[in-house]
Design a protein around this motif. Sequence first.
Motif, PDB file in Angstrom:
ATOM      1  N   ASP A 186      45.646  42.300  42.620  1.00  0.00           N
ATOM      2  CA  ASP A 186      45.407  40.847  42.640  1.00  0.00           C
ATOM      3  C   ASP A 186      43.968  40.581  42.204  1.00  0.00           C
ATOM      4  O   ASP A 186      43.074  40.476  43.031  1.00  0.00           O
ATOM      5  CB  ASP A 186      45.653  40.292  44.049  1.00  0.00           C
ATOM      6  N   GLN A 187      43.762  40.495  40.880  1.00  0.00           N
ATOM      7  CA  GLN A 187      42.400  40.390  40.369  1.00  0.00           C
ATOM      8  C   GLN A 187      42.041  39.038  39.774  1.00  0.00           C
ATOM      9  O   GLN A 187      40.894  38.628  39.838  1.00  0.00           O
ATOM     10  CB  GLN A 187      42.162  41.448  39.284  1.00  0.00           C
ATOM     11  N   LYS A 188      42.996  38.392  39.138  1.00  0.00           N
ATOM     12  CA  LYS A 188      42.689  37.166  38.400  1.00  0.00           C
ATOM     13  C   LYS A 188      43.600  36.029  38.849  1.00  0.00           C
ATOM     14  O   LYS A 188      44.771  36.239  39.129  1.00  0.00           O
ATOM     15  CB  LYS A 188      42.868  37.408  36.903  1.00  0.00           C
ATOM     16  N   ARG A 189      43.041  34.857  38.895  1.00  0.00           N
ATOM     17  CA  ARG A 189      43.816  33.683  39.259  1.00  0.00           C
ATOM     18  C   ARG A 189      44.893  33.440  38.211  1.00  0.00           C
ATOM     19  O   ARG A 189      44.692  33.711  37.041  1.00  0.00           O
ATOM     20  CB  ARG A 189      42.895  32.475  39.382  1.00  0.00           C
ATOM     21  N   GLY A 190      46.024  32.921  38.658  1.00  0.00           N
ATOM     22  CA  GLY A 190      47.116  32.637  37.741  1.00  0.00           C
ATOM     23  C   GLY A 190      48.300  33.543  38.023  1.00  0.00           C
ATOM     24  O   GLY A 190      48.540  33.930  39.166  1.00  0.00           O
TER      25      GLY A 190
END
Length: 182
Positions: A126-130
């Motif tokens: 879970d690294q980037k929004r979206g």
Amino acid sequence: MKRIAWGITGSGDLIKETYDIMVDIKKKSNIEIMVFLSKEGETVMKWYHMWNDIQKDFPNFKTDAGPNSPFIAGPLQVGHYDALIIAPTTANTVAKIVYGIADTLVTNAVAQTAKGSTPIYILPVDQKRGTVKTYSPEGREMVLKMREVDVTNTEKLAQMENISILERPDDLYDLLGISKDQ
């Protein structure tokens, strides 16, 4: 010879890609890879039909019997291994590390290793929004929405001492000095 400790958590996302890369690195190098799995890591390996593979490819792997069993934190802390890699890493494991909870084999290994000088590399899913595309155990494509709390915890993890974030499984090649196309 390099010695690497590789921890596997309960993430289905990126498990196949990460696993294939680690097997490839093992074949292309003389790096000694000690593999250990959280209880959920064992569950996911079975769910993704990779349990037989890990027994064949990494026959001396260790499974979680408690936060300090098997005892790997000590050897990690004193530099017996050149690096600790946790890949892929669930949002739950990331949150526990960020908040200092060391109640599993993986989180305790990170907590104790961070007290020494052995570098720690973590591949959070879970690294980037979206949204991200991933695959079910049957190979069906799925789209998952990243939760704000999980991405924020990954950002906090990136600020912690002695921890470096890997952005994708392919980063393991560069980290370990192995050519992807060798």
